[in-house]
Structures are given as C-alpha cells and as structure tokens.
Design an enzyme around this catalytic site. Sequence first.
Site, mmCIF file in Angstrom:
data_model
loop_
_atom_site.group_PDB
_atom_site.id
_atom_site.type_symbol
_atom_site.label_atom_id
_atom_site.label_comp_id
_atom_site.label_asym_id
_atom_site.label_seq_id
_atom_site.Cartn_x
_atom_site.Cartn_y
_atom_site.Cartn_z
ATOM 1 N N ASN A 11 0.878 -1.177 0.000
ATOM 2 C CA ASN A 11 0.000 0.000 0.000
ATOM 3 C C ASN A 11 0.913 1.225 0.000
ATOM 4 O OD1 ASN A 11 -1.759 2.072 0.507
ATOM 5 N ND2 ASN A 11 -2.386 1.365 2.547
ATOM 6 N N TRP A 12 1.003 1.850 -1.150
ATOM 7 C CA TRP A 12 1.948 2.975 -1.292
ATOM 8 C C TRP A 12 1.430 4.257 -0.638
ATOM 9 C CZ3 TRP A 12 3.949 2.432 -7.103
ATOM 10 C CH2 TRP A 12 4.616 1.216 -7.232
ATOM 11 N N LYS A 13 0.185 4.247 -0.203
ATOM 12 C CA LYS A 13 -0.430 5.427 0.427
ATOM 13 C C LYS A 13 -0.180 6.675 -0.443
ATOM 14 C CE LYS A 13 -0.107 3.089 4.835
ATOM 15 N NZ LYS A 13 0.046 3.142 6.282
ATOM 16 N N HIS A 97 -9.437 1.316 4.937
ATOM 17 C CA HIS A 97 -8.150 1.424 5.642
ATOM 18 C C HIS A 97 -8.332 2.312 6.877
ATOM 19 C CE1 HIS A 97 -4.008 2.431 6.563
ATOM 20 N NE2 HIS A 97 -3.672 1.349 5.895
ATOM 21 N N GLU A 99 -6.643 4.619 8.021
ATOM 22 C CA GLU A 99 -6.424 6.054 7.769
ATOM 23 C C GLU A 99 -7.665 6.699 7.146
ATOM 24 O OE1 GLU A 99 -2.769 5.408 5.641
ATOM 25 O OE2 GLU A 99 -1.842 4.794 7.532
ATOM 26 N N GLU A 169 -5.160 -4.922 10.575
ATOM 27 C CA GLU A 169 -4.115 -3.928 10.797
ATOM 28 C C GLU A 169 -4.386 -3.212 12.122
ATOM 29 O OE1 GLU A 169 -2.257 -2.746 6.731
ATOM 30 O OE2 GLU A 169 -3.899 -1.373 7.141
ATOM 31 N N GLY A 175 2.826 2.198 10.911
ATOM 32 C CA GLY A 175 3.794 3.281 10.775
ATOM 33 C C GLY A 175 4.513 3.636 12.065
ATOM 34 N N SER A 215 3.726 -2.232 10.346
ATOM 35 C CA SER A 215 5.181 -2.316 10.537
ATOM 36 C C SER A 215 5.774 -3.672 10.138
ATOM 37 C CB SER A 215 5.553 -1.947 11.977
ATOM 38 O OG SER A 215 5.164 -0.609 12.253
ATOM 39 N N GLY A 236 2.995 -1.027 4.241
ATOM 40 C CA GLY A 236 3.064 0.397 3.918
ATOM 41 C C GLY A 236 4.503 0.806 3.650
ATOM 42 N N GLY A 237 5.153 1.386 4.649
ATOM 43 C CA GLY A 237 6.494 1.965 4.510
ATOM 44 C C GLY A 237 7.490 1.104 3.738
HETATM 45 P P1 13P Z 1 3.241 0.329 7.682
HETATM 46 O O1 13P Z 1 3.763 -0.940 7.048
HETATM 47 O O2 13P Z 1 3.972 1.548 7.205
HETATM 48 O O3 13P Z 1 3.155 0.218 9.162
HETATM 49 O O4 13P Z 1 1.734 0.515 7.155
HETATM 50 C C1 13P Z 1 0.844 -0.530 7.245
HETATM 51 C C2 13P Z 1 -0.380 -0.176 6.489
HETATM 52 O O5 13P Z 1 -1.140 0.679 6.893
HETATM 53 C C3 13P Z 1 -0.654 -0.897 5.236
HETATM 54 O O6 13P Z 1 -1.932 -0.633 4.760
#
Ligand code: 13P
Length: 251
Positions: A11-13, A97, A99, A169, A175, A215, A236-237
């Site tokens: 997920n590149w956000k 998600h 967020e 999640e 994050g 993470s 994510g990251g």
């Molecule tokens: P991180 O891997 O950066 O913690 O993010 C997880 C995430 O929200 C994937 O959708």
Amino acid sequence: MDKRIPIVAGNWKMNKTVGEAVELAGLLKQNLQDVKDREIVICPTYISIFAVKEVIKNSNVKLGAQNMYFEKSGAFTGEVSAFMLKNAGCDYVIIGHSERRQYFGETDEGINKKLHVANKEGLIPIVCIGETLTQREKNETFSVIEKQIKTGIAGLDAEQAKKLVVAYEPVWAIGTGKTATPQQAEEVHAFIRKLYSEIYGKDAAECVRILYGGSVKPNNISEIMKQPNIDGGLIGGASLKADDFIKLVRY
Ligand code: 13P
C-alpha cells in the site's frame, strides 16, 4: 481444499510521483518474475494507476487501488469509481483502511456499501479492520473486530465470501515500528476466521485470505508468515523501496 495462496501487497499510500511509481513498478516486475507461489499486489495512488498498469501488464505483479467511491459515475467531484478502477486494470481495491476511517470519517456501513459495489464490478476487496491502542488497552479488541466484520463485511454471497481478502491492521502498529508479535496477530486472525466461519460457513472461512498489516519489514515477515491463520501482508512503509519489497515478497 487447496492451500490459500499468500498475498504480499504494497500500500503505497500518498507517496510517489507518476515517474517514481513507474520506476518502482518496473524494478518489481523485473526482479520478481520467477515468483509463482504467491500473489504480488501493488497499490499506487489513483494518478499513477494507469501508467503503472502499462509497466506491469503481462507480469505476475497485480494492481490494486487504495480506495473507491460506490457510485459508478456522475457529479461526485474528486471521486473515482470501482468501475473506472477495473477498467484501468485493477484487480484489487483496499476498502476501509484505518487512515480512511480516522481522517476521512469512513464507517462500517459505508465500507459495506463499497464492498458490494467492488464485488459487482469484479474487483477483489481487501477490507481493513483493526483496533486502536486505547481499544486494545481496554480489552475491546475482539468486540471491535466483531463489529467491523458483522457490519462492514455483511451480506456476501458464497462465492464473494471465498474470494474476499481481509487485512487485520492494528492501528497502533501502523507506521509506528511497533508490530504486533506473531502470537498477538495470530490470536486475532484465528478469531476472525472463526467468526467468518460462523457467518459464511466453513468453506468460505478456509478460503478467505487474512493479511496482517502494521510495521511489517523484511526482518520480521518470516515469523509472521509462519502463523497458520496469516495468509500474507499488507505493507506500507517497506513497500516503497524496491529492495525491501522484493525481500518481503521472497520472505
Ligand atoms: P506500515 O507498514 O507503514 O506500518 O503501514 C501498514 C499499512 O497501513 C498498510 O496498509
């Protein structure tokens, strides 16, 4: 039944310009060609979807979107529909998600509406659920997950219930560098599968893939993936760097 095929999804956000997205997609395509026993999914921002599709077509890297709107077209300024995403080459769409729930007010009811439209348009939904730190500390994890599933994932038919992807999640792990321990994650994944079985039956519960997110890094993915009810990762990251994502896919 066949073993569930693991999914490693990035997920590149809200990261990467179109040029950067194309470059990263190219590196992944090139370096992951031989991977056959797991599904690879990348989810760029809306504006990069079309260009990324051109790069990864005819490869084993699949495309997902990070969100969608439930109407098909019309006067909904700023929105993108599931129909358009499918047409642009997406196979998957992330829905709900944390967020989106936190910053954009998404609710389980709205998430359910999107889920049904995604299915109708032939996209596989990746529905995100998870508790906040306060909820975990108050011992509400299981009741929160139960509500998110019973409301957000309601009303699927048998086929849809098998194809769906759930991503657990925990909000406190996103994050933050604080991942859930493999045991903490497994405990919730097992609960999700049991609940899913009560709602949609044993077959569907054996097929539904439940990803862990929060993470996930190259150095912790293999322990996480050893858990019997964890069928992949939503990352994510660490999905933003080719080297890291390649290692994650090859866990
Ligand atoms: P991180 O891997 O950066 O913690 O993010 C997880 C995430 O929200 C994937 O959708």
